[in-house]
Design an enzyme around this catalytic site. Structure first.
Site, PDB file in Angstrom:
ATOM      1  CD  GLU A  55      98.127 107.166  24.255  1.00 34.88           C
ATOM      2  OE1 GLU A  55      99.045 107.532  23.499  1.00 34.88           O
ATOM      3  OE2 GLU A  55      98.126 106.070  24.843  1.00 34.88           O
ATOM      4  CD  GLU A  62      99.299 103.747  20.398  1.00 34.52           C
ATOM      5  OE1 GLU A  62     100.489 103.418  20.335  1.00 34.52           O
ATOM      6  OE2 GLU A  62      98.923 104.920  20.307  1.00 34.52           O
TER       7      GLU A  62
HETATM    8  C1  BG6 Z   1     101.436 106.099  22.041  1.00 34.08           C
HETATM    9  C2  BG6 Z   1     101.533 105.300  23.302  1.00 34.08           C
HETATM   10  O1  BG6 Z   1     101.957 105.319  21.030  1.00 34.08           O
HETATM   11  O2  BG6 Z   1     102.156 107.279  21.917  1.00 34.08           O
HETATM   12  C3  BG6 Z   1     102.141 106.043  24.458  1.00 34.08           C
HETATM   13  O3  BG6 Z   1     100.310 104.715  23.645  1.00 34.08           O
HETATM   14  C4  BG6 Z   1     103.306 106.869  23.961  1.00 34.08           C
HETATM   15  O4  BG6 Z   1     102.482 105.118  25.448  1.00 34.08           O
HETATM   16  C5  BG6 Z   1     102.764 107.910  23.018  1.00 34.08           C
HETATM   17  O5  BG6 Z   1     104.075 107.464  24.953  1.00 34.08           O
HETATM   18  C6  BG6 Z   1     103.815 108.853  22.508  1.00 34.08           C
HETATM   19  O6  BG6 Z   1     104.857 108.155  21.921  1.00 34.08           O
HETATM   20  P1  BG6 Z   1     106.356 108.545  22.164  1.00 34.08           P
HETATM   21  O7  BG6 Z   1     107.141 107.612  21.339  1.00 34.08           O
HETATM   22  O8  BG6 Z   1     106.494 109.941  21.714  1.00 34.08           O
HETATM   23  O9  BG6 Z   1     106.566 108.401  23.628  1.00 34.08           O
END
Ligand code: BG6
Length: 476
Positions: free
Chosen positions: A376, A168
């Protein structure tokens, strides 16, 4: 038309994590400090001042965690390497203990037929490089990053096929240099674009080097893709959506896939005086490092509308878990974000939009023709442990199921999706939101305050995903 394609036999049913969010052991075995180790110590930066000093203690419990992955039948596990474990100062001599940790982890995964997907950089830049030359703010980062990546390719390229370069880039640079919510906590538009340029060149240079060192491997970045919708069919809103898609998405993905900046966005940024300084050599490097796949972290779409010249710039993000507390952001004269009335949201105001995933996959497939690895996707929620130790996370199962259906629809549309990594395997530390915002199949007894036993408990979603994998997506 309604017949859905089956998931390919090679489909990588996976799950993901990141070093800072799980490992803990922040000073052990020669590890150096990262910019996150420093940032979380500044009062008020994270929810209740939570740090990753212990996180979910994966550094000491990795065998137990991999055993759970094996029990689930996971086909792939995406994790990141902490640069500071290998190079405490970011460069120089490699720390053998850091290398040994990941070496053992990779071997253990392979022993259980779990394909490792290694993320080289998931935001935990060595503090030493930030101090020495401003980290991503300097061209010097390109060679240090490449050297670090090459060390990994040489050490693990014989066993690891799938690699992710930068996680990201759009988020760590945006939150770091535009919103001041991540380290180094600045607001500087010009710097933001320059930092991105160096990161893109570093990404391409590492890929070019990968071709020589790991000729049979597959590599790509993980981009946080939020496909953009227009708020209405007013031509001004459609134009705003085109602007946002180009400035917020193509600005990165075109560079990854083609080694070129999008033309309208470039001329717009030049007029604003914030376009990055770019050399001929940089442009050649960008062209030399084209990925094998586009990694996509998908959480939500965004909806935009026309923004007048004196309109919205930067609003607040919800980090509290209190619904409805985020505000619109935008670029005057270009676009501003709007709340999509057709979508439900999570407690952190993230829109839940499985159709948006299908749309995004098709856009990537049509524009770039690259295979996609969903690196993800998942739901952050407050989970509750029942008296008998059960965690009934049906909302998570519903969320994941609807997104898997969207992937199957995209596969049926002809998109080459090679795998799906949910976020996350165990619960972990959410960068700004502490441990209350949980994503895992495995609950970890860890909280913002106090000492806890870090016990692992399988949630209902664990058994559900186990069955999805067993049946290769036939039973959802
Ligand atoms: C993504 C990241 O942006 O979203 C992760 O790659 C992150 O590391 C995930 O944990 C969820 O975001 P958040 O802010 O809910 O932890």
């Amino acid at each position: 038309y309604n017949e859905l394609a089956a998931f390919p036999d090679t489909f990588l049913w996976g799950s993901a994590s990141a070093a800072y969010q799980i490992e803990g052991a922040w000073k052990e075995d020669g590890k150096g400090a990262s910019i996150w180790d420093t940032f979380v110590r500044i009062p008020g930066k994270t929810f209740k001042g939570t740090t990753g000093d212990v996180a979910v203690d994966h550094y000491h419990r990795w065998k137990e965690d991999v055993a759970l992955m094996a029990e689930m039948g996971l086909k792939a596990y995406r994790f990141s390497i902490a640069w500071t474990r290998l190079f405490p100062e970011g460069k120089g001599e490699v720390n053998p203990k850091g290398l040994a940790f990941y070496d053992e982890l990779i071997n253990e995964l392979l022993k259980h037929q779990i394909e490792p997907i290694v993320t080289i950089y998931h935001w935990d830049l060595p503090q030493a490089l930030q101090d020495e030359y401003g980290g991503w703010e300097s061209r010097r980062i390109i060679d240090d990053f490449t050297h670090y990546a090459e060390t990994l390719f040489k050490a693990f390229g014989d066993r690891v096929t799938y690699w992710v370069t930068l996680n990201e880039q759009n988020i760590f640079t945006g939150l770091g240099y535009r919103q001041a919510m991540h380290p180094p906590g600045r607001i500087d538009e010009k710097q933001f674009y320059q930092v991105n340029h160096y990161a893109s060149v570093a990404n391409a240079k590492a890929i070019a080097s990968f071709r020589k060192l790991v000729p049979h491997g597959k590599i790509g970045p993980s981009f946080a893709y939020g496909p953009v919708y227009p708020y209405t069919c007013k031509p001004e809103d459609i134009l705003a959506a085109e602007n946002a898609e180009e400035l917020s998405n193509h600005w990165w993905m075109d560079v990854y896939a083609w080694g070129e900046y999008p033309k309208w966005a470039w001329s717009y940024l030049e007029k604003q005086g914030v376009a990055p300084e770019v050399t001929e050599e940089d442009l050649a490097i960008l062209k030399s490092g084209i990925p094998d796949f586009m990694g996509v972290n998908y959480y939500q779409t965004s909806t935009v509308e026309k923004n007048p010249l004196d309109g919205v710039t930067s609003g607040k993000f919800n980090t509290s878990g209190k619904k409805g507390t985020s505000e619109a952001t935008g670029t005057p004269g270009v676009f501003k974000t709007a709340f999509n009335p057709h979508l439900e949201t999570t407690n952190w105001d993230w829109e839940i939009d499985p159709v948006g995933l299908r749309i995004g996959l098709r856009r990537i497939h049509n524009r770039y023709g690259l295979p996609v690895l969903i690196s993800e996707n998942g739901l952050g929620e407050f989970d509750k442990v029942d008296e008998d130790g059960r965690i009934q996370d049906t909302y998570r199962i519903d969320y994941l199921r609807s997104h898997i259906i969207a992937i199957q629809e995209a596969l049926s549309d002809g998109v080459d999706v090679i795998g799906y990594c949910t976020w996350s395997f165990t619960d972990l530390l959410s960068w700004l939101n502490g441990f209350q915002k949980r994503y895992g199949f495995v609950y970890v007894n860890q909280h913002e305050e106090g000492k806890h036993d870090l016990k692992r408990l399988k949630k209902d979603s664990f058994y559900w995903y186990q069955r999805v994998i067993q049946t290769n997506g036939d039973t959802l």
